[in-house]
Design a protein around this motif. Sequence first.
Motif, PDB file in Angstrom:
ATOM      1  N   ALA A  93      48.669 -27.786 -59.242  1.00 40.35           N
ATOM      2  CA  ALA A  93      48.922 -27.852 -60.771  1.00 40.35           C
ATOM      3  C   ALA A  93      48.453 -26.735 -61.232  1.00 40.35           C
ATOM      4  O   ALA A  93      47.471 -25.980 -61.002  1.00 40.35           O
ATOM      5  N   ILE A  94      49.063 -26.576 -62.382  1.00 46.32           N
ATOM      6  CA  ILE A  94      48.559 -25.514 -63.412  1.00 46.32           C
ATOM      7  C   ILE A  94      48.109 -26.063 -64.558  1.00 46.32           C
ATOM      8  O   ILE A  94      48.757 -27.194 -65.077  1.00 46.32           O
ATOM      9  N   GLY A  95      47.024 -25.700 -65.262  1.00 47.26           N
ATOM     10  CA  GLY A  95      46.631 -26.270 -66.344  1.00 47.26           C
ATOM     11  C   GLY A  95      46.496 -25.094 -67.440  1.00 47.26           C
ATOM     12  O   GLY A  95      45.917 -23.975 -67.292  1.00 47.26           O
ATOM     13  N   ALA A  96      47.432 -25.390 -68.354  1.00 48.67           N
ATOM     14  CA  ALA A  96      47.811 -24.169 -69.211  1.00 48.67           C
ATOM     15  C   ALA A  96      47.394 -24.696 -70.655  1.00 48.67           C
ATOM     16  O   ALA A  96      47.993 -25.577 -71.450  1.00 48.67           O
ATOM     17  N   HIS A  97      46.393 -23.959 -71.220  1.00 44.19           N
ATOM     18  CA  HIS A  97      46.027 -24.053 -72.586  1.00 44.19           C
ATOM     19  C   HIS A  97      46.922 -24.023 -73.773  1.00 44.19           C
ATOM     20  O   HIS A  97      47.146 -24.841 -74.701  1.00 44.19           O
ATOM     21  N   GLY A  98      47.638 -22.899 -73.630  1.00 46.58           N
ATOM     22  CA  GLY A  98      48.794 -22.384 -74.904  1.00 46.58           C
ATOM     23  C   GLY A  98      47.913 -21.913 -75.773  1.00 46.58           C
ATOM     24  O   GLY A  98      46.671 -21.451 -75.634  1.00 46.58           O
ATOM     25  N   ASP A 130      53.792 -27.903 -60.753  1.00 45.80           N
ATOM     26  CA  ASP A 130      53.477 -29.025 -61.759  1.00 45.80           C
ATOM     27  C   ASP A 130      52.559 -28.202 -62.866  1.00 45.80           C
ATOM     28  O   ASP A 130      51.722 -27.424 -62.661  1.00 45.80           O
ATOM     29  N   VAL A 131      52.868 -28.580 -64.380  1.00 46.42           N
ATOM     30  CA  VAL A 131      52.179 -27.879 -65.394  1.00 46.42           C
ATOM     31  C   VAL A 131      51.639 -28.817 -66.174  1.00 46.42           C
ATOM     32  O   VAL A 131      52.375 -29.933 -66.555  1.00 46.42           O
ATOM     33  N   VAL A 132      50.268 -29.075 -66.506  1.00 45.61           N
ATOM     34  CA  VAL A 132      49.795 -29.925 -67.310  1.00 45.61           C
ATOM     35  C   VAL A 132      49.334 -29.030 -68.586  1.00 45.61           C
ATOM     36  O   VAL A 132      48.756 -27.944 -68.478  1.00 45.61           O
ATOM     37  N   ALA A 340      43.195 -29.609 -65.254  1.00 46.59           N
ATOM     38  CA  ALA A 340      44.488 -29.853 -64.468  1.00 46.59           C
ATOM     39  C   ALA A 340      44.081 -30.787 -63.241  1.00 46.59           C
ATOM     40  O   ALA A 340      44.774 -31.726 -63.161  1.00 46.59           O
ATOM     41  N   HIS A 341      43.183 -30.353 -62.757  1.00 52.16           N
ATOM     42  CA  HIS A 341      42.680 -31.404 -61.701  1.00 52.16           C
ATOM     43  C   HIS A 341      42.517 -32.700 -62.071  1.00 52.16           C
ATOM     44  O   HIS A 341      42.628 -33.869 -61.382  1.00 52.16           O
ATOM     45  N   ALA A 342      41.550 -32.666 -63.106  1.00 50.16           N
ATOM     46  CA  ALA A 342      41.121 -34.213 -63.615  1.00 50.16           C
ATOM     47  C   ALA A 342      42.329 -35.016 -64.032  1.00 50.16           C
ATOM     48  O   ALA A 342      42.389 -36.131 -63.667  1.00 50.16           O
ATOM     49  N   HIS A 343      43.415 -34.129 -64.796  1.00 50.87           N
ATOM     50  CA  HIS A 343      44.598 -34.912 -65.033  1.00 50.87           C
ATOM     51  C   HIS A 343      45.384 -35.404 -63.816  1.00 50.87           C
ATOM     52  O   HIS A 343      45.817 -36.692 -63.720  1.00 50.87           O
ATOM     53  N   VAL A 344      45.353 -34.915 -62.629  1.00 52.52           N
ATOM     54  CA  VAL A 344      46.138 -34.980 -61.481  1.00 52.52           C
ATOM     55  C   VAL A 344      45.458 -36.474 -60.756  1.00 52.52           C
ATOM     56  O   VAL A 344      46.143 -37.337 -60.338  1.00 52.52           O
ATOM     57  N   GLU A 345      44.128 -36.077 -60.742  1.00 53.34           N
ATOM     58  CA  GLU A 345      43.446 -37.428 -60.522  1.00 53.34           C
ATOM     59  C   GLU A 345      43.298 -38.387 -61.507  1.00 53.34           C
ATOM     60  O   GLU A 345      42.595 -39.535 -61.234  1.00 53.34           O
ATOM     61  N   ARG A 346      43.896 -38.560 -62.432  1.00 51.88           N
ATOM     62  CA  ARG A 346      43.835 -39.338 -63.421  1.00 51.88           C
ATOM     63  C   ARG A 346      42.465 -39.699 -63.925  1.00 51.88           C
ATOM     64  O   ARG A 346      41.986 -40.805 -64.154  1.00 51.88           O
ATOM     65  N   GLN A 347      41.670 -38.568 -63.843  1.00 54.77           N
ATOM     66  CA  GLN A 347      40.164 -38.925 -64.217  1.00 54.77           C
ATOM     67  C   GLN A 347      40.009 -38.263 -65.965  1.00 54.77           C
ATOM     68  O   GLN A 347      40.866 -37.540 -66.313  1.00 54.77           O
ATOM     69  N   PRO A 360      36.855 -42.510 -73.429  1.00 55.88           N
ATOM     70  CA  PRO A 360      37.247 -41.288 -72.270  1.00 55.88           C
ATOM     71  C   PRO A 360      38.695 -41.545 -72.088  1.00 55.88           C
ATOM     72  O   PRO A 360      39.433 -42.624 -72.082  1.00 55.88           O
ATOM     73  N   ARG A 361      39.386 -40.238 -72.080  1.00 49.85           N
ATOM     74  CA  ARG A 361      40.850 -40.253 -71.983  1.00 49.85           C
ATOM     75  C   ARG A 361      41.200 -39.226 -71.041  1.00 49.85           C
ATOM     76  O   ARG A 361      40.703 -38.360 -70.812  1.00 49.85           O
ATOM     77  N   VAL A 362      42.342 -39.693 -70.278  1.00 48.47           N
ATOM     78  CA  VAL A 362      43.060 -38.465 -69.365  1.00 48.47           C
ATOM     79  C   VAL A 362      43.762 -37.648 -70.164  1.00 48.47           C
ATOM     80  O   VAL A 362      44.560 -37.917 -71.113  1.00 48.47           O
TER      81      VAL A 362
END
Length: 370
Positions: A93-98, A130-132, A340-347, A360-362
């Motif tokens: 996955a890509i973690g894109a701040h914008g 995948d983009v987060v 992005a890794h945290a999002h993928v792992e639902r952490q 705490p939130r995903v």
Amino acid sequence: MAWYIGLMSGTSLDGVDAVLAEQLPGRPAPRSHRHAHRAFPEDLRAELLALNRSGPDELHRAALAANALATVYAELVQVLLTGAGLRGGDVRAIGAHGQTVRHRPGAFDGTGYTLQLMNGALLAELCSIDVVCDFRSRDVAAGGQGAPLVPAFHAACFGAPGLHRAVLNLGGIANLTLLPAGGPVRGFDTGPANVLMDAWCQRHRGQAYDAGGEWAASGTVDTALLERWLTEPYFALPPPKSTGRDLFDIAWVDAKRGSDGATPRDVMATLAELTACTVAEALLQHAPATADLFVAGGGAFNAHLLGRLAALLPSVRVQTSSALGVPPDQMEALAFAWLAHAHVERQPGNLPAVTGALGPRVLGALFPAA
Ligand SMILES: Nc1ncnc2c1ncn2[C@@H]1O[C@H](COP(=O)(O)OP(=O)(O)OP(=O)(O)O)[C@@H](O)[C@H]1O
Ligand SMILES: [Mg+2]
């Protein structure tokens, strides 16, 4: 092992930093494998800067800027992939701040929001990965500041039992992460860093930034002006707190200057001192036992600023984040690979003690590769 890409473009509006990182199972810290930077094309930079203020037809212009930004991000992804001999399908996955154009977090009164321009759908389409993106909104929705987000990453990767550490990011805005031995992790924006110094340098020297802080070092701090700037209420606010160009921009400098006779060079010295002072005071107030301060962000290349921080913090060892194994210009992008890794792992990616969120939130919104 999984590959992630982090993409960061911050408030300085200098451009985009991209990092290809390996995330090893069971290891909190991703390892940076490759870094790429691209300066914004001048017209895109000017438009993103303009979009920080309300203006004509801004919805249309914001949508076009988000498209252009996704295109620049995608080019950098390609640079990383080509350099590493990887294909899009190899990256989890890509973690894109914008690009932040408004940051106005608020409690549950319906007025809080934060806006990072990015067309995640287009980026996923261009990269087939995948983009987060939109990492900050969920924390704001939960009553938090949505910023800073990097303290969770710093805590996971650089906290060390028995050591009183702090990590400082000198981007457009300065943010501190406090990692006291055994204590709770805290973090907040201390105030302006490069955003004001860059604007002043651009106005008076036609240069994007004060390389090495040499111009600031050649001036004399105007203590009366510094005192006036330090009366800004933001500095005295207790954390959680975060800020941006909404408050600290060149208009803030002009409005607070009044009729002082300081030369441009002395104002530059005073702006550098403002950053050093507000960081040092925040550290002494909130984590006086800190022994090591690791500095990241482009401001870490400002030798004058680092020297002033070391002078104001005689009991603290001040070094760049390279001492932690992460070069200063890679830290924030690496954090978004980790998010992005945290999002993928639902952490969860936020620390409620830092942002003030209810829990705490995903973080982030997912645009699947296909
Ligand atoms: N050699 C240098 N000397 C002095 N300042 C530098 C140097 N190189 C970079 N900088 C400063 O760093 C800035 C870019 O830093 P960085 O990319 O970390 O900030 P950012 O994009 O605003 O990120 P964020 O606000 O999200 O932390 C430049 O605008 C400039 O002010
Ligand atoms: Mg930057």
